[in-house]
Scaffold this motif. Sequence first.
Motif, PDB file in Angstrom:
ATOM      1  N   PHE A 106       0.830  -1.209   0.000  1.00  0.00           N
ATOM      2  CA  PHE A 106       0.000   0.000   0.000  1.00  0.00           C
ATOM      3  C   PHE A 106       0.861   1.254   0.000  1.00  0.00           C
ATOM      4  O   PHE A 106       1.947   1.286   0.591  1.00  0.00           O
ATOM      5  N   TYR A 107       0.333   2.293  -0.637  1.00  0.00           N
ATOM      6  CA  TYR A 107       0.910   3.637  -0.523  1.00  0.00           C
ATOM      7  C   TYR A 107      -0.259   4.583  -0.285  1.00  0.00           C
ATOM      8  O   TYR A 107      -1.223   4.597  -1.061  1.00  0.00           O
ATOM      9  N   THR A 108      -0.178   5.375   0.795  1.00  0.00           N
ATOM     10  CA  THR A 108      -1.307   6.212   1.195  1.00  0.00           C
ATOM     11  C   THR A 108      -0.910   7.679   1.198  1.00  0.00           C
ATOM     12  O   THR A 108       0.099   8.056   1.799  1.00  0.00           O
ATOM     13  N   LEU A 109      -1.700   8.497   0.542  1.00  0.00           N
ATOM     14  CA  LEU A 109      -1.507   9.939   0.553  1.00  0.00           C
ATOM     15  C   LEU A 109      -2.691  10.591   1.254  1.00  0.00           C
ATOM     16  O   LEU A 109      -3.780  10.031   1.310  1.00  0.00           O
ATOM     17  N   GLY A 110      -2.462  11.801   1.792  1.00  0.00           N
ATOM     18  CA  GLY A 110      -3.576  12.591   2.283  1.00  0.00           C
ATOM     19  C   GLY A 110      -3.915  12.411   3.743  1.00  0.00           C
ATOM     20  O   GLY A 110      -3.053  12.171   4.583  1.00  0.00           O
ATOM     21  N   CYS A 111      -5.197  12.482   4.031  1.00  0.00           N
ATOM     22  CA  CYS A 111      -5.707  12.710   5.381  1.00  0.00           C
ATOM     23  C   CYS A 111      -5.818  11.426   6.197  1.00  0.00           C
ATOM     24  O   CYS A 111      -5.576  10.323   5.718  1.00  0.00           O
TER      25      CYS A 111
END
Length: 433
Positions: A5-10
């Motif tokens: 997984f790669y997660t951006l943001g809030c």
Amino acid sequence: MKIAFYTLGCKTNQFETQALETLFEQRGHTIVPFDEFANVYIVNTCTVTALSDKKSRNAARRCKKINPQATLIVCGCYSQMEPEQAREMCGADIVVGTGCKGQIVELAEQAQAEASFPGGSAVQEAREFEVLPAGGLRGRTRALLKVQDGCQNFCTYCIIPYARGRCRSIPLTEAVRQAAFLEKEGYQEIVVTGIEVSSYGIDLPDHPSPAALLAAICRAAPHTRIRVGSLEPRTITPEFLEEVGPYPNLCPHFHLSLQSGCPDTLRRMNRKYTPERYAQSVEMLQAAYLGCAVTTDLIVGFPGESREDFEESLAFVEACGLAQVHVFPYSRRKGTPAYSMPNQIPQKEKEERSREAIGRFHTLHQNFLRSKVGQVLPVLFEQEKDGLSSGFSPEYCEVRVNEKELHNQLLSVRITGLSEDGWLTGSILPENP
């Protein structure tokens, strides 16, 4: 399968990623770091600014370099707004929007089993709250509990109502069940998060309020710290404080988004409060929770913001006595009303105002931290930094001590000093177990 997984943001995106991790693990799959070989790569994207879009695309492109045969799934706000870009520019095999994330496990399994890609039919407007398993990202000591999705405030600078849809709330009974589960799992802090937590309940039959939600969660997990995400200033009322006041496990840390201290700028932003109303909320919190941390966000260089407006905004923030201010230069976002507003501020001027504001508010943060020196604070330790154990107080002050192997321990610490880098030093009290 190996899943990365790669997660951006809030924090809402972070919650959804950890929920997907849990769902994949329940089906017998293995979660691996994003820079390692995987069968399936999932990029959970952000679209709050044009830079967020670019970062989302760059992250997606990295996957195929590691394993060209992998299944690439792009999901989240960017793919909701730009599904064709997600497919063509990112090379996504499967595109999923902001809803229906629970389908991702089956889509990934199908793609791997059939060596084909089902396509992006999961990009659609979400109309109901999607219940996903609560928990914590790998290695975290704090658990995330998503209670709300969507927004219908339509601030003129913000694309999120278009990406996330209208407000949708988790049923109160389900929020209580998940909070109790997280306490049993051993988490010592739960972060209550959502896209617009202050709108919680408006879509539910009995319209439970955000205060009723927080009180119920505090009761469901009485031995766990409860930290609430960003709140709209008008949420803070005498009734709100009366309802949540009896619960000592509610952290005295309140993030009230301001965006500007100038009334004219707030009107152009379509914010629903005045500086005076914001100040009332801060005063009520500071009176009800002595020594609490009230933090905020501030946008500088919004279209039409004169130098006088900018100065008025900064002076207002300083007068509020906030604990910390996060400053952002206004970023134009296509698809929002502010993008086409007249009197756009040049980028160089926005960056100069941002630096000036950050410099002025540095003293506010230092003063707040300095007020904690000499006090005894309960600190939840999370990781080691530079040979010291680091954790956070209920007010979300970082505290470091010269001890090791304290991960996920909640200990009383006497605060002894303040570092130049903005964290507190301390010593663990001997009476801790």
